[in-house]
Design a protein around this motif. Structure first.
Motif, PDB file in Angstrom:
ATOM      1  N   ASP A 273       1.020  -1.126   0.327  1.00  0.00           N
ATOM      2  CA  ASP A 273       0.419  -0.050  -0.240  1.00  0.00           C
ATOM      3  C   ASP A 273       0.776   1.501   0.171  1.00  0.00           C
ATOM      4  N   GLY A 274       1.998   1.042  -0.294  1.00  0.00           N
ATOM      5  CA  GLY A 274       2.724   1.915  -0.117  1.00  0.00           C
ATOM      6  C   GLY A 274       3.483   3.014   1.044  1.00  0.00           C
ATOM      7  N   VAL A 275       3.101   2.277   2.476  1.00  0.00           N
ATOM      8  CA  VAL A 275       3.602   2.389   3.557  1.00  0.00           C
ATOM      9  C   VAL A 275       4.626   2.255   4.150  1.00  0.00           C
ATOM     10  N   ARG A 276       5.406   2.503   4.805  1.00  0.00           N
ATOM     11  CA  ARG A 276       6.899   2.355   4.584  1.00  0.00           C
ATOM     12  C   ARG A 276       7.269   2.281   6.380  1.00  0.00           C
ATOM     13  N   LYS A 277       6.767   1.372   6.881  1.00  0.00           N
ATOM     14  CA  LYS A 277       7.364   0.871   8.905  1.00  0.00           C
ATOM     15  C   LYS A 277       8.387   0.746   9.581  1.00  0.00           C
ATOM     16  N   SER A 278       8.518   1.532  10.362  1.00  0.00           N
ATOM     17  CA  SER A 278       9.937   0.907  11.116  1.00  0.00           C
ATOM     18  C   SER A 278       9.477  -0.044  11.991  1.00  0.00           C
TER      19      SER A 278
ATOM     20  N   ASN B  26       5.886  -1.160  16.378  1.00  0.00           N
ATOM     21  CA  ASN B  26       5.394  -2.403  15.247  1.00  0.00           C
ATOM     22  C   ASN B  26       5.580  -3.260  15.733  1.00  0.00           C
ATOM     23  N   ALA B  27       5.551  -4.324  17.179  1.00  0.00           N
ATOM     24  CA  ALA B  27       5.914  -5.314  17.601  1.00  0.00           C
ATOM     25  C   ALA B  27       6.011  -6.474  17.343  1.00  0.00           C
ATOM     26  N   GLN B  28       4.214  -6.772  16.468  1.00  0.00           N
ATOM     27  CA  GLN B  28       3.593  -7.621  15.944  1.00  0.00           C
ATOM     28  C   GLN B  28       3.896  -8.063  13.843  1.00  0.00           C
ATOM     29  N   LEU B  29       4.322  -6.255  13.511  1.00  0.00           N
ATOM     30  CA  LEU B  29       4.581  -6.982  12.167  1.00  0.00           C
ATOM     31  C   LEU B  29       6.412  -7.552  12.351  1.00  0.00           C
ATOM     32  N   PHE B  30       7.164  -6.913  13.901  1.00  0.00           N
ATOM     33  CA  PHE B  30       8.554  -6.941  13.568  1.00  0.00           C
ATOM     34  C   PHE B  30       8.135  -8.346  14.157  1.00  0.00           C
ATOM     35  N   ASN B  31       7.933  -9.178  15.061  1.00  0.00           N
ATOM     36  CA  ASN B  31       7.489 -10.675  15.078  1.00  0.00           C
ATOM     37  C   ASN B  31       7.253 -11.548  13.899  1.00  0.00           C
ATOM     38  N   ALA B  32       6.371 -11.441  13.186  1.00  0.00           N
ATOM     39  CA  ALA B  32       5.981 -11.902  12.338  1.00  0.00           C
ATOM     40  C   ALA B  32       6.978 -11.518  11.193  1.00  0.00           C
ATOM     41  N   THR B  33       7.999 -11.032  10.656  1.00  0.00           N
ATOM     42  CA  THR B  33       8.563 -10.752   9.475  1.00  0.00           C
ATOM     43  C   THR B  33       9.420 -11.732  10.226  1.00  0.00           C
ATOM     44  N   ILE B  34      10.350 -11.632  10.825  1.00  0.00           N
ATOM     45  CA  ILE B  34      11.252 -12.532  11.584  1.00  0.00           C
ATOM     46  C   ILE B  34      10.801 -13.829  11.521  1.00  0.00           C
TER      47      ILE B  34
ATOM     48  N   LEU C  74       7.536 -12.537   4.009  1.00  0.00           N
ATOM     49  CA  LEU C  74       5.705 -12.498   3.207  1.00  0.00           C
ATOM     50  C   LEU C  74       4.841 -10.870   3.935  1.00  0.00           C
ATOM     51  N   THR C  75       5.444 -10.502   4.514  1.00  0.00           N
ATOM     52  CA  THR C  75       5.299  -9.467   5.333  1.00  0.00           C
ATOM     53  C   THR C  75       4.900  -7.779   4.799  1.00  0.00           C
ATOM     54  N   GLY C  76       5.932  -8.598   3.559  1.00  0.00           N
ATOM     55  CA  GLY C  76       6.528  -6.929   2.743  1.00  0.00           C
ATOM     56  C   GLY C  76       7.727  -7.320   2.350  1.00  0.00           C
TER      57      GLY C  76
ATOM     58  N   ARG D  48      -9.415  -6.544   3.330  1.00  0.00           N
ATOM     59  CA  ARG D  48      -8.913  -7.268   3.805  1.00  0.00           C
ATOM     60  C   ARG D  48      -7.410  -5.746   4.379  1.00  0.00           C
ATOM     61  N   PRO D  49      -7.379  -5.976   5.277  1.00  0.00           N
ATOM     62  CA  PRO D  49      -6.855  -5.075   6.501  1.00  0.00           C
ATOM     63  C   PRO D  49      -5.364  -5.993   5.489  1.00  0.00           C
ATOM     64  N   SER D  50      -3.671  -4.993   5.202  1.00  0.00           N
ATOM     65  CA  SER D  50      -2.387  -4.672   4.787  1.00  0.00           C
ATOM     66  C   SER D  50      -1.454  -4.767   5.849  1.00  0.00           C
ATOM     67  N   ALA D  51      -0.828  -5.519   6.209  1.00  0.00           N
ATOM     68  CA  ALA D  51       0.360  -5.748   7.532  1.00  0.00           C
ATOM     69  C   ALA D  51       0.568  -4.585   7.758  1.00  0.00           C
ATOM     70  N   ALA D  52       0.948  -3.335   6.383  1.00  0.00           N
ATOM     71  CA  ALA D  52       1.497  -2.461   6.720  1.00  0.00           C
ATOM     72  C   ALA D  52       0.442  -1.359   7.775  1.00  0.00           C
ATOM     73  N   GLU D  53      -0.572  -1.549   7.538  1.00  0.00           N
ATOM     74  CA  GLU D  53      -1.828  -1.007   8.647  1.00  0.00           C
ATOM     75  C   GLU D  53      -1.669  -0.291   9.772  1.00  0.00           C
TER      76      GLU D  53
END
Length: 446
Positions: free
Chosen positions: A136-141, A147-155, A160-162, A441-446
């Motif tokens: 969706d073009g959103v960049r997250k740190s 963004n701990a949940q996204l951090f854990n899912a990406t490791i 698949l998370t972006g 469906r929401p994006s992982a970056a939202e």
């Protein structure tokens, strides 16, 4: 643009469509997958119904602080390039897999492990933060604090998370990159399990080579190699170009029963009967096969399957024997058979493969249906033992085996970027839960 992006197993070899990161935004579901350096063995780095996003071009290290040991680099930078930068300052990777030819992004996405998991856990524990670009073009740190949940899912999330664009990792100080190794051979599998508790309690690293072809009282014989960074190891040579090369694939598998029987006997006999300690180069201890470009071609034109499992400590001795005997009954010969312990150091990754117990890795030349039947039989042993399979070493595990290995996969699916999909995820998770995707469906970056 159509480019050949093969996985390391080379079972599926075909031209694959590539795209630029600039094309990523606002794309159709399942259209993309980031691609590092192709060291995953199976189809977790393939997306044959979409396009691959090559991460290597232009990748660079942007910062390294010798005072703190923190390094920031683009996701496409190789671990060998990181080592070349930090070794002159007395630093080393906290966790390194069996090859340094993987990208930083790939090491995070697969949450790779090394010979010191019993001490330091997985690569993900070294990750301080990373930037993640969503479709969706959103960049997250992302970090343990943000963004701990996204951090854990990406490791361990297999990309698949972006798109992991850049990451900061923590290095460790070492007196020398070279290793003070203690090695000895053991005459059967009991020799390994009787020794490993004391070995792991007193050494940073440990790994065992197993003669998968040995039978009877010799079953499971091998060589145990424990190590620590040497206090008196002297200056270590930085990563260098491979000395040998396999420039083309031979018309048949050169790593067959005949050649492996001779090699295994020679390797076992060359190892010391009693523990012998000495200094060995870091590259030969951590990444011995990096010295041979294209060694995977030795398996012949049909490629290879790697089977890596983990199973609980309480039944590890019996499970290891059962796996070796199963491969023998099927007439299979494993060139690279490795046994080591996983400790109880938790990973931040939601989908990380390592967990407490022991892990056995076997490599088999692809002989078609016969090999697939054997791998299914190995899976049954692992599942019965309460174990799991490594997804980034896999090209054929069933959806049921995947679910048994990763019971939290639905949480991962909820965090997946809708534009990103792999052939692995398509044939496992998507079979278990048929697609119900939509614009809401929401994006992982939202």
């Amino acid at each position: 643009m159509s480019v050949r992006f093969d996985s390391w197993g080379r079972v599926s070899r075909k031209p694959r469509a590539a795209a630029d990161v600039a094309d990523f935004r606002g794309t159709a579901p399942g259209s993309f997958l980031p691609f590092g350096n192709g060291r995953s063995y199976g189809d977790s780095c393939h997306n044959d119904q979409g396009r691959l996003l090559p991460m290597r071009p232009g990748a660079a290290i942007s910062a390294f602080d010798p005072d703190t040991g923190l390094l920031t680099a683009d996701a496409g930078v190789l671990l060998s390039e990181i080592l070349a930068t930090v070794m002159p300052y007395g630093y080393f990777l906290e966790v390194t897999p069996g090859t340094a030819q993987v990208t930083l992004g790939g090491a995070i996405a697969n949450d790779v492990h090394g010979k010191n998991h019993h001490r330091r856990g997985t690569f993900g524990r070294s990750v301080v933060m990373f930037s993640l670009l969503g479709s969706d073009g959103v960049r997250k740190s992302c970090s343990p604090q943000s963004n701990a949940q996204l951090f854990n899912a990406t490791i361990g999330g297999m990309g698949l998370t972006g798109i992991i664009e850049q990451a900061t990792i923590r290095l460790m100080r070492v007196p020398s990159a070279n290793v003070r190794q203690t090695a000895f051979r053991f005459s059967g599998i009991d020799g390994y399990f009787d020794a490993i508790d004391a070995i792991d309690a007193s050494h940073e690293y440990s790994v065992a080579w197993i003669d998968q072809l040995a039978r009877g009282g010799k079953l499971g014989r091998g060589v145990l190699m424990a190590g620590d960074h040497a206090e008196d190891g002297g200056p270590a040579r930085p990563p260098s170009a491979p000395r040998l090369s396999v420039p083309f694939s031979p018309p048949l598998n050169l790593l067959n029963r005949l050649t492996l029987t001779a090699f295994n006997e020679m390797y076992y006999r060359r190892a010391p009967a009693q523990p012998l300690t000495g200094i060995v180069p870091w590259s030969s201890y951590f990444h011995p096969l990096d010295a041979i470009t294209g060694w995977n071609r030795l398996y012949g034109p049909r490629g290879l399957f790697q089977h890596q499992s983990v199973y609980p400590s309480q039944n590890a001795r019996e499970t290891t024997v059962a796996l070796i005997e199963c491969a023998q009954r099927h007439g299979a010969s494993s060139f690279l058979t490795v046994l080591k312990r996983f400790g109880d150091v938790p990973s931040p990754g939601l989908m990380s493969f390592p967990r407490p117990g022991f892990t056995l890795t076997l490599d088999f030349a692809n002989s078609g249906e016969r090999t697939l039947k054997m791998l299914d039989a190995l899976d049954e042993i692992v599942m019965a033992a309460g174990g799991a399979l490594n997804p980034y070493k896999d090209q054929r595990m069933s959806a049921a085996m995947f679910e048994a290995s990763f019971p939290h996969w639905r949480q991962m699916e909820a965090m997946r970027d809708p534009a990103v999909l792999s052939d692995f995820w398509r044939r496992t998770a998507m079979v278990l839960e048929p697609a119900q995707r939509g614009a809401n469906r929401p994006s992982a970056a939202e």
